[in-house]
Enzyme design. Sequence first.
Site, PDB file in Angstrom:
ATOM      1  N   ALA A  66       0.837  -1.124  -0.071  1.00  0.00           N
ATOM      2  CA  ALA A  66      -0.010  -0.118   0.027  1.00  0.00           C
ATOM      3  C   ALA A  66       0.983   1.342   0.157  1.00  0.00           C
ATOM      4  O   ALA A  66       2.039   1.461   0.424  1.00  0.00           O
ATOM      5  CB  ALA A  66      -0.903  -0.104   1.192  1.00  0.00           C
ATOM      6  N   GLY A 111       0.754  -5.258   0.770  1.00  0.00           N
ATOM      7  CA  GLY A 111      -0.322  -5.520   0.049  1.00  0.00           C
ATOM      8  C   GLY A 111       0.310  -5.962  -1.621  1.00  0.00           C
ATOM      9  O   GLY A 111      -0.697  -6.622  -1.984  1.00  0.00           O
ATOM     10  N   GLU A 114       0.089  -9.417  -0.796  1.00  0.00           N
ATOM     11  CA  GLU A 114      -1.231  -9.675  -0.539  1.00  0.00           C
ATOM     12  C   GLU A 114      -2.218 -10.100  -2.009  1.00  0.00           C
ATOM     13  O   GLU A 114      -2.917 -10.872  -2.357  1.00  0.00           O
ATOM     14  CB  GLU A 114      -2.094  -8.907   0.312  1.00  0.00           C
ATOM     15  CG  GLU A 114      -1.431  -9.158   1.940  1.00  0.00           C
ATOM     16  CD  GLU A 114      -1.947  -7.795   2.814  1.00  0.00           C
ATOM     17  OE1 GLU A 114      -1.935  -6.883   2.405  1.00  0.00           O
ATOM     18  OE2 GLU A 114      -2.433  -8.175   3.833  1.00  0.00           O
ATOM     19  N   GLU A 134       5.002  -5.252   6.993  1.00  0.00           N
ATOM     20  CA  GLU A 134       3.914  -4.236   7.890  1.00  0.00           C
ATOM     21  C   GLU A 134       4.366  -3.858   9.165  1.00  0.00           C
ATOM     22  O   GLU A 134       4.284  -2.841  10.051  1.00  0.00           O
ATOM     23  CB  GLU A 134       2.353  -4.366   8.020  1.00  0.00           C
ATOM     24  CG  GLU A 134       1.972  -4.418   6.299  1.00  0.00           C
ATOM     25  CD  GLU A 134       2.162  -5.765   5.635  1.00  0.00           C
ATOM     26  OE1 GLU A 134       2.721  -6.689   5.834  1.00  0.00           O
ATOM     27  OE2 GLU A 134       1.283  -5.865   4.716  1.00  0.00           O
TER      28      GLU A 134
HETATM   29  C1  HXC Z   1       5.005   4.446  -0.830  1.00  0.00           C
HETATM   30  C2  HXC Z   1       6.897   3.724  -1.672  1.00  0.00           C
HETATM   31  C3  HXC Z   1       6.556   2.280  -1.061  1.00  0.00           C
HETATM   32  C4  HXC Z   1       5.337   2.200  -0.591  1.00  0.00           C
HETATM   33  C5  HXC Z   1       8.485   2.353  -2.145  1.00  0.00           C
HETATM   34  N1  HXC Z   1       7.964   3.532  -2.262  1.00  0.00           N
HETATM   35  N2  HXC Z   1       7.615   1.476  -1.593  1.00  0.00           N
HETATM   36  N3  HXC Z   1       6.202   4.773  -1.570  1.00  0.00           N
HETATM   37  N4  HXC Z   1       4.613   3.249  -0.405  1.00  0.00           N
HETATM   38  N5  HXC Z   1       4.911   0.990   0.010  1.00  0.00           N
HETATM   39  C6  HXC Z   1       8.887   4.642  -2.914  1.00  0.00           C
HETATM   40  C7  HXC Z   1      10.175   5.044  -2.102  1.00  0.00           C
HETATM   41  O1  HXC Z   1       9.890   6.055  -1.146  1.00  0.00           O
HETATM   42  C8  HXC Z   1      10.908   5.857  -3.255  1.00  0.00           C
HETATM   43  O2  HXC Z   1      10.262   7.081  -3.604  1.00  0.00           O
HETATM   44  C9  HXC Z   1      10.660   5.037  -4.518  1.00  0.00           C
HETATM   45  O3  HXC Z   1       9.308   4.410  -4.173  1.00  0.00           O
HETATM   46  C10 HXC Z   1      11.900   3.864  -4.480  1.00  0.00           C
HETATM   47  O4  HXC Z   1      11.983   3.343  -3.350  1.00  0.00           O
HETATM   48  P1  HXC Z   1      13.312   2.982  -2.535  1.00  0.00           P
HETATM   49  O5  HXC Z   1      13.025   2.599  -1.045  1.00  0.00           O
HETATM   50  O6  HXC Z   1      14.160   4.201  -2.950  1.00  0.00           O
HETATM   51  O7  HXC Z   1      13.854   1.669  -3.188  1.00  0.00           O
HETATM   52  P2  HXC Z   1      14.860   0.570  -2.737  1.00  0.00           P
HETATM   53  O8  HXC Z   1      15.846   1.303  -1.857  1.00  0.00           O
HETATM   54  O9  HXC Z   1      15.480  -0.145  -3.842  1.00  0.00           O
HETATM   55  O10 HXC Z   1      13.965  -0.328  -1.760  1.00  0.00           O
HETATM   56  C11 HXC Z   1      13.054  -1.243  -2.254  1.00  0.00           C
HETATM   57  C12 HXC Z   1      12.158  -1.637  -1.124  1.00  0.00           C
HETATM   58  C13 HXC Z   1      11.660  -0.181  -0.116  1.00  0.00           C
HETATM   59  C14 HXC Z   1      12.991  -2.590   0.030  1.00  0.00           C
HETATM   60  C15 HXC Z   1      11.007  -2.319  -1.861  1.00  0.00           C
HETATM   61  O11 HXC Z   1      11.175   0.551  -1.132  1.00  0.00           O
HETATM   62  C16 HXC Z   1      10.650  -0.680   0.799  1.00  0.00           C
HETATM   63  O12 HXC Z   1      10.982  -1.199   1.817  1.00  0.00           O
HETATM   64  N6  HXC Z   1       9.424  -0.165   0.573  1.00  0.00           N
HETATM   65  C17 HXC Z   1       8.234  -0.272   1.538  1.00  0.00           C
HETATM   66  C18 HXC Z   1       7.815  -1.658   1.644  1.00  0.00           C
HETATM   67  C19 HXC Z   1       6.670  -1.916   2.531  1.00  0.00           C
HETATM   68  O13 HXC Z   1       6.623  -1.648   3.957  1.00  0.00           O
HETATM   69  N7  HXC Z   1       5.545  -2.434   2.292  1.00  0.00           N
HETATM   70  C20 HXC Z   1       4.333  -2.375   3.059  1.00  0.00           C
HETATM   71  C21 HXC Z   1       3.390  -1.124   3.087  1.00  0.00           C
HETATM   72  S1  HXC Z   1       2.081  -1.409   4.345  1.00  0.00           S
HETATM   73  P3  HXC Z   1      11.221   8.431  -3.479  1.00  0.00           P
HETATM   74  O14 HXC Z   1      10.037   9.370  -3.955  1.00  0.00           O
HETATM   75  O15 HXC Z   1      11.985   8.541  -2.590  1.00  0.00           O
HETATM   76  O16 HXC Z   1      12.023   7.949  -4.758  1.00  0.00           O
HETATM   77  C22 HXC Z   1       0.822  -2.222   3.303  1.00  0.00           C
HETATM   78  C23 HXC Z   1      -0.423  -2.525   4.055  1.00  0.00           C
HETATM   79  C24 HXC Z   1      -1.368  -3.263   3.204  1.00  0.00           C
HETATM   80  O17 HXC Z   1       1.286  -2.823   2.234  1.00  0.00           O
HETATM   81  C25 HXC Z   1      -2.741  -2.713   3.472  1.00  0.00           C
HETATM   82  C26 HXC Z   1      -3.762  -3.153   2.304  1.00  0.00           C
HETATM   83  C27 HXC Z   1      -3.323  -2.904   0.950  1.00  0.00           C
END
Ligand code: HXC
Length: 260
Positions: A66, A111, A114, A134
């Site tokens: 998400a 997500g 999921e 998460e």
């Molecule tokens: C918003 C996101 C994002 C996310 C990545 N980005 N994941 N933005 N929401 N979930 C954005 C980053 O902020 C960044 O934006 C760009 O995408 C590139 O990501 P980086 O982090 O710079 O890339 P990298 O260093 O290669 O790392 C990749 C990664 C990391 C390991 C996948 O991005 C990460 O940990 N993402 C979050 C994963 C996460 O926690 N997902 C769960 C979300 S909660 P900028 O603007 O800085 O370039 C969830 C709840 C589900 O999913 C509920 C129902 C749907």
Amino acid sequence: MSSKSFERIRLDYDGDVAILTLNRPEKLNALDSKTRMELKQALDEVEQKARVLIITGSGKAFAAGADINELLQRTSLDSMEAAKLGSELFNRIEELDIPVIAAINGYALGGGCELAMACDIRIASRRAKFGQPEINLALIPGAGGTQRLPRLVGIGMAKKLILTGEIIDAETALRIGLVEEVVEEDRLMDRAAEIAEKIAEKSPVAVKFAKKAINSARSMSLPDGLKYELTLFSMLFSTHDAREGMRAFLEKRKPEFRGN
Ligand code: HXC
């Protein structure tokens, strides 16, 4: 091949197979409300127009979850709003009349994982990565992760992944049963298309009933599930396609299915 462009996704058709590409690579295809809305519209369309749907992502992610920017705007969530974040959409995918194949090209996190789990078959590229991180945000999976993951990989492994937030590679995902196949990166879409085309040749009504019957195993007791299977099995005997399938076998020719 025909295409339809949205803002966050792309929808292509190759014969009877629809290919939906999450297309926000600069944000690793994070699932914001616009993406979810477009996905919903696309699902309504492909269910009418295609026999199989493939979902994939552009760039280095399938979907990184998400959109955390949007999540942070929310101070509290009632259960209706929470369901709209992903649960309703992913249930719709799971219950779609046509089979859905996830072609997982890269990160499938939160997500994104999921979403992949709501699909019927998961094919992963060797560079795909999976996880439910998460817990690192002081959240828990909110769109099926605590329910679909243990059903696929077992309760202990699901707890390990959800409680640690650990990210696993494609080979590990294959070993624990989170994906059905791992292929080289450049073979991913071809392999997904091969499977899709094989399914698209079958009778659509038999495919739909098989998916429904298997899905019922999640919520029905074995006796109820067996009764349900028998009902669907019996219904197929009144279809043109079942007559045609059996006749074609006996006449040693290729069947011509109509979908009824
Ligand atoms: C918003 C996101 C994002 C996310 C990545 N980005 N994941 N933005 N929401 N979930 C954005 C980053 O902020 C960044 O934006 C760009 O995408 C590139 O990501 P980086 O982090 O710079 O890339 P990298 O260093 O290669 O790392 C990749 C990664 C990391 C390991 C996948 O991005 C990460 O940990 N993402 C979050 C994963 C996460 O926690 N997902 C769960 C979300 S909660 P900028 O603007 O800085 O370039 C969830 C709840 C589900 O999913 C509920 C129902 C749907």
